[in-house]
Design a protein around this motif. Structure first.
Motif, mmCIF file in Angstrom:
data_model
loop_
_atom_site.group_PDB
_atom_site.id
_atom_site.type_symbol
_atom_site.label_atom_id
_atom_site.label_comp_id
_atom_site.label_asym_id
_atom_site.label_seq_id
_atom_site.Cartn_x
_atom_site.Cartn_y
_atom_site.Cartn_z
ATOM 1 N N ASP A 71 0.855 -1.205 0.062
ATOM 2 C CA ASP A 71 -0.232 0.067 0.074
ATOM 3 C C ASP A 71 0.924 1.485 -0.050
ATOM 4 O O ASP A 71 1.510 1.616 0.862
ATOM 5 C CB ASP A 71 -0.976 -0.087 1.128
ATOM 6 C CG ASP A 71 -1.920 1.141 1.151
ATOM 7 O OD1 ASP A 71 -1.469 2.217 1.429
ATOM 8 O OD2 ASP A 71 -3.134 0.764 1.205
ATOM 9 N N LEU A 72 0.747 1.898 -1.138
ATOM 10 C CA LEU A 72 1.720 3.177 -1.236
ATOM 11 C C LEU A 72 1.215 4.267 -0.051
ATOM 12 O O LEU A 72 2.064 4.814 0.350
ATOM 13 C CB LEU A 72 1.974 3.816 -2.591
ATOM 14 C CG LEU A 72 2.369 4.992 -3.043
ATOM 15 C CD1 LEU A 72 3.996 4.613 -2.593
ATOM 16 C CD2 LEU A 72 2.301 5.471 -4.353
ATOM 17 N N GLY A 73 -0.176 4.477 0.004
ATOM 18 C CA GLY A 73 -0.392 5.414 0.923
ATOM 19 C C GLY A 73 0.098 5.235 2.360
ATOM 20 O O GLY A 73 0.710 6.155 2.946
ATOM 21 N N ASP A 74 0.153 3.862 2.937
ATOM 22 C CA ASP A 74 0.783 3.641 4.234
ATOM 23 C C ASP A 74 2.446 3.915 4.112
ATOM 24 O O ASP A 74 2.897 4.272 4.935
ATOM 25 C CB ASP A 74 0.511 2.003 4.596
ATOM 26 C CG ASP A 74 -0.797 1.821 4.861
ATOM 27 O OD1 ASP A 74 -1.725 2.842 5.062
ATOM 28 O OD2 ASP A 74 -1.194 0.479 4.938
ATOM 29 N N ALA A 75 3.138 3.278 3.013
ATOM 30 C CA ALA A 75 4.399 3.897 2.925
ATOM 31 C C ALA A 75 4.780 5.176 2.774
ATOM 32 O O ALA A 75 5.665 5.690 3.575
ATOM 33 C CB ALA A 75 4.822 3.035 1.558
#
Length: 141
Positions: A71-75
């Motif tokens: 998940d790019l948002g979490d990263a």
């Protein structure tokens, strides 16, 4: 004297806005990253890149990101934690046609939820592209 290849790589580091003595953290390193770009950055900052476990405040985060990395948002939320108030995050993704390519729309979708704004894009070596992100409040300056 600087060889043409060295000058090209230094210009990549400079295009990323990296200056001598900056603290740069790298997240998402794997065997597919562009080692020439990494070396150019380390040469310019006259030190090593910090790994993702470092606890220091940093000026720049390099986030190597591939389609299957999660998940790019979490990263992005995690990458925001160590940056200085004027810091930037560069999301480095494989270019179109390369294994692990990330659609620009996937990046654009994840950025606002992380409280970031996209400010520019850059070619980072032969196989990687970069997207520059800053905290939303800083993008209006």
């Amino acid at each position: 004297m600087v060889a043409a290849g060295d000058a090209e790589q230094n210009s990549v580091a400079e295009r990323l806005g990296i200056r001598p003595d900056m603290v740069v953290q790298e997240i998402g390193w794997d065997e597919d990253v562009d080692e020439d770009v990494r070396s150019a950055i380390e040469e310019l900052i006259e030190g090593e890149l910090l790994d993702e476990d470092a606890d220091e405040v940093v000026d720049v985060v390099l986030l190597w990101w591939r389609e299957d990395d999660g998940d790019l948002g979490d990263a992005l939320l995690d990458a925001r934690v160590p940056i200085d108030e004027n810091g930037v995050i560069w999301v480095l993704t494989p270019k179109t046609g390369q294994p692990g390519h990330v659609e620009p729309s996937d990046i654009a979708e994840a950025v606002p939820a992380a409280g970031l704004s996209q400010t520019s894009n850059a070619s980072i070596g032969a196989h990687w592209a970069g997207t520059r992100l800053v905290p939303r409040s800083k993008s209006r300056r």
